[in-house]
Design an enzyme around this catalytic site. Structure first.
Site, PDB file in Angstrom:
ATOM      1  N   VAL A  85       0.849  -1.318  -0.023  1.00  0.00           N
ATOM      2  CA  VAL A  85      -0.087   0.060   0.082  1.00  0.00           C
ATOM      3  C   VAL A  85       1.008   1.214   0.051  1.00  0.00           C
ATOM      4  O   VAL A  85       1.768   1.289   0.790  1.00  0.00           O
ATOM      5  CB  VAL A  85      -0.816  -0.016   1.234  1.00  0.00           C
ATOM      6  N   GLY A  91      -3.054   3.515   6.720  1.00  0.00           N
ATOM      7  CA  GLY A  91      -3.895   3.805   7.687  1.00  0.00           C
ATOM      8  C   GLY A  91      -5.238   4.019   7.413  1.00  0.00           C
ATOM      9  O   GLY A  91      -5.929   4.634   8.172  1.00  0.00           O
ATOM     10  N   TYR A 129       0.066  -8.049  10.793  1.00  0.00           N
ATOM     11  CA  TYR A 129      -0.377  -9.650  10.541  1.00  0.00           C
ATOM     12  C   TYR A 129      -0.835 -10.164  11.716  1.00  0.00           C
ATOM     13  O   TYR A 129      -2.029 -10.955  11.706  1.00  0.00           O
ATOM     14  CB  TYR A 129       0.549 -10.169   9.801  1.00  0.00           C
TER      15      TYR A 129
END
Length: 156
Positions: A85, A91, A129
């Site tokens: 990303v 965020g 994760y």
């Protein structure tokens, strides 16, 4: 929005791969070209698939994945090769949306596992994760043979 990549996305995917490589402290390691990615993703026998994350009509992330197979479960798995990303889009839940999308694909396709690797110094990614429910495979290490060593092993 998460959508399947198309051949028109190949330049964007390669640009994001290069951004990821720079983030992972390997800016010169990317050898892939647009024709190589196009063949791997959309050729006669695709080796992988990709999805694009878009926000405000622009690509802000991607995930590239393929199927592996577990002899222990007798079923295939989904292996995430790259998830990225862009810094400006972080965020906003995009990484989470990409992981959820791939998890749903794995379930739809009857996969026994959804796996990936993460660099041990990337504490932010590891924490992310873990928050998603991932478990580190502490007893396993990745092994690799490439370049001249691969050629030697092949006896050539």
């Amino acid at each position: 929005m998460i959508r399947a990549a198309t051949p028109a996305d190949v330049p964007v995917i390669l640009a994001l791969v290069r951004e990821l490589a720079a983030f992972e402290r390997e800016p010169d390691a990317v050898k892939a070209t647009e024709p190589m990615l196009a063949a791997a993703l959309f050729g006669e026998r695709p080796a992988a698939e990709a999805v694009i994350a878009e926000a405000d009509g622009a690509a802000v992330g991607f995930a590239l994945f393929f199927h592996n197979f577990s002899t222990w479960t007798g079923r295939r798995g989904l292996y995430l090769e790259d998830l990225y990303v862009t810094p400006a889009a972080r965020g906003r839940g995009i990484g989470k949306a990409l992981l959820r999308h791939l998890a749903a694909l794995a379930v739809e396709r009857g996969c026994a596992r959804f796996e990936w690797s993460v660099l041990d110094w990337n504490a932010d990614a590891i924490a992310f994760y873990r928050a998603m429910g991932a478990v580190g495979m502490e007893d396993w290490t990745v092994q690799r043979i490439d370049g001249a060593a691969l050629t030697r092993l092949a006896g050539r």
